[in-house]
Design an enzyme around this catalytic site. Sequence first.
Site, short mmCIF file in Angstrom:
data_model
loop_
_atom_site.label_atom_id
_atom_site.label_comp_id
_atom_site.label_asym_id
_atom_site.label_seq_id
_atom_site.Cartn_x
_atom_site.Cartn_y
_atom_site.Cartn_z
N PHE A 20 38.02 41.68 27.49
CA PHE A 20 37.84 42.95 28.20
C PHE A 20 38.78 43.97 27.56
CE2 PHE A 20 38.53 45.86 31.80
CZ PHE A 20 37.21 46.17 32.07
N ASP A 30 44.95 36.11 32.06
CA ASP A 30 44.30 37.08 32.92
C ASP A 30 43.27 36.32 33.76
OD1 ASP A 30 42.43 38.95 33.93
OD2 ASP A 30 42.97 40.41 32.40
N TYR A 70 40.05 43.14 43.48
CA TYR A 70 38.82 43.79 43.96
C TYR A 70 37.55 43.10 43.51
CZ TYR A 70 39.39 46.11 39.37
OH TYR A 70 39.59 46.37 38.04
N LYS A 71 37.67 42.01 42.73
CA LYS A 71 36.47 41.28 42.32
C LYS A 71 36.22 40.16 43.33
CE LYS A 71 36.99 42.84 37.57
NZ LYS A 71 37.61 42.61 36.25
N ARG A 103 24.04 40.92 33.57
CA ARG A 103 25.06 40.02 34.08
C ARG A 103 24.86 39.83 35.59
NH1 ARG A 103 31.50 41.46 33.88
NH2 ARG A 103 30.77 42.88 35.48
C1 PLP Z 1 38.32 43.71 35.68
C2 PLP Z 1 39.27 43.38 34.58
C3 PLP Z 1 40.45 44.12 34.39
C4 PLP Z 1 40.68 45.32 35.25
O1 PLP Z 1 41.81 46.04 34.92
P1 PLP Z 1 42.21 47.30 35.83
O2 PLP Z 1 43.56 47.64 35.41
O3 PLP Z 1 42.08 46.88 37.27
O4 PLP Z 1 41.22 48.38 35.57
C5 PLP Z 1 41.34 43.71 33.43
N1 PLP Z 1 41.09 42.63 32.66
C6 PLP Z 1 39.95 41.91 32.80
C7 PLP Z 1 39.71 40.71 31.94
C8 PLP Z 1 39.01 42.27 33.75
O5 PLP Z 1 37.89 41.57 33.90
#
Ligand code: PLP
Length: 424
Positions: free
Chosen positions: A127, A198, A223-224, A372
Amino acid sequence: MKMIARQDCQTLDQQDQLAASRDEFSIADGLIYLDGNSLGAMPRQALSQAYQTVEQQWGLGLIQSWNDAGWFDLPYKLGDSVAGLIGAAPSEVVVTDSTSVNLYKALAAALQLRPDRKVVLLESSNFPTNNYITQGLLAQLNPDYTIRYAEADGIEAAINDEVAAVCLTQVHYRTGRLLDMASITEKTHCVGAISIWDLCHSAGALEVELNACGVDFAIGCTYKYLNGGPGSPAYIFMASRHHNQVQQPLTGWWGHAEPFAFERDYRPTPGIGQMLSGTQPIVSLALVNVGLEIFKQVDLSVLRSKSIALGQLLIDLVEQRCSSYGFDLISPENAEQRGSHVSFAHENGYPIMKALINAGVVGDFRAPDTVRFGIAPLYLRYTDIWDAVEILSQIMATGTWQNETSEYSDSPDPGSGRQVTRVT
Ligand SMILES: *Cc1c(COP(=O)(O)O)cnc(C)c1O
């Protein structure tokens, strides 16, 4: 393989040990929500918690609520709850800031533990924020630092004794591929490097065992799958053996040993508290608790089994009913190597996803060609998966997706404009 009937799915729903947890969520009638890996559904209790936090604690309690309503301790209290979901000890996690900001802190701290090494290992297709934050931090720290990008299959081979830190996401945001945390962390430690994981797409969907794997630092969002609400604060884990060994760089007053002494100079509070920087968004933070409370009744191994079963059902149904329409599974076929979402590549993925969303099946699209489907086992039913694939097969058979614009617009929600009426 035997054709799967809707009746089979109804039977599975009746036997589902997690069936009751769906009632904890507010999901619009007729909506099939397959995007809980991007923004989790709203727990019913979120509304009353919001009223309590805003009306009572803020409106009436005002400044006294910092103590009386426990606002000041919330990052720790919530951290203890998250710890239980990720295989950490309570005093090793705080909920604060965003995943991006927490990655900055974790990586900076990790690099202090290996001052003689100048390579950070990342996965190239991770990501993007993980790569961007690393690039920004390293540019600031020292021009000698370099990033080594590995492909998914070459991660372990790329870990050698030049590497200071290995920073990976356990479940890949696009493909859903689940990395082997135990073996990669072991390899990382074998060469003397520090591991950072992560957990954005894994915590709340499968069992994570940070301490059993010996992980050094971890970060993730709430939030996921944790259903904390849009933009709710993230968490950061630091193994207790590193507490008081490092100093994260965002040394704000919330991480000070005595914030209300208002001293001129920074002195870190001992333990995980030094990962805090400044005042938190309390209204949002308070809602995180609502999502975490639901998990207190949940056996994570049951959750994982259901997630695997739903994912497999989706894959099997797409194969049985949509095989002639050109969907290529890009998630691992082996459920043990898959997280909790299923992705397909399709050249018309964008208009197909728009048509699905307009028909009440909300998944998402990731450019250039990935559709997805997130599997949130707390509130999805087997019949939801059956109905979603039924609608997909109709959209493909009738060609209604061709009525949608195929011009990709860069927005988190390809279905914007869809009317949602009644939320129950
Ligand atoms: C959703 C996600 C993020 C989100 O980062 P934010 O700082 O909350 O925007 C970071 N890393 C991964 C792998 C994600 O899936």
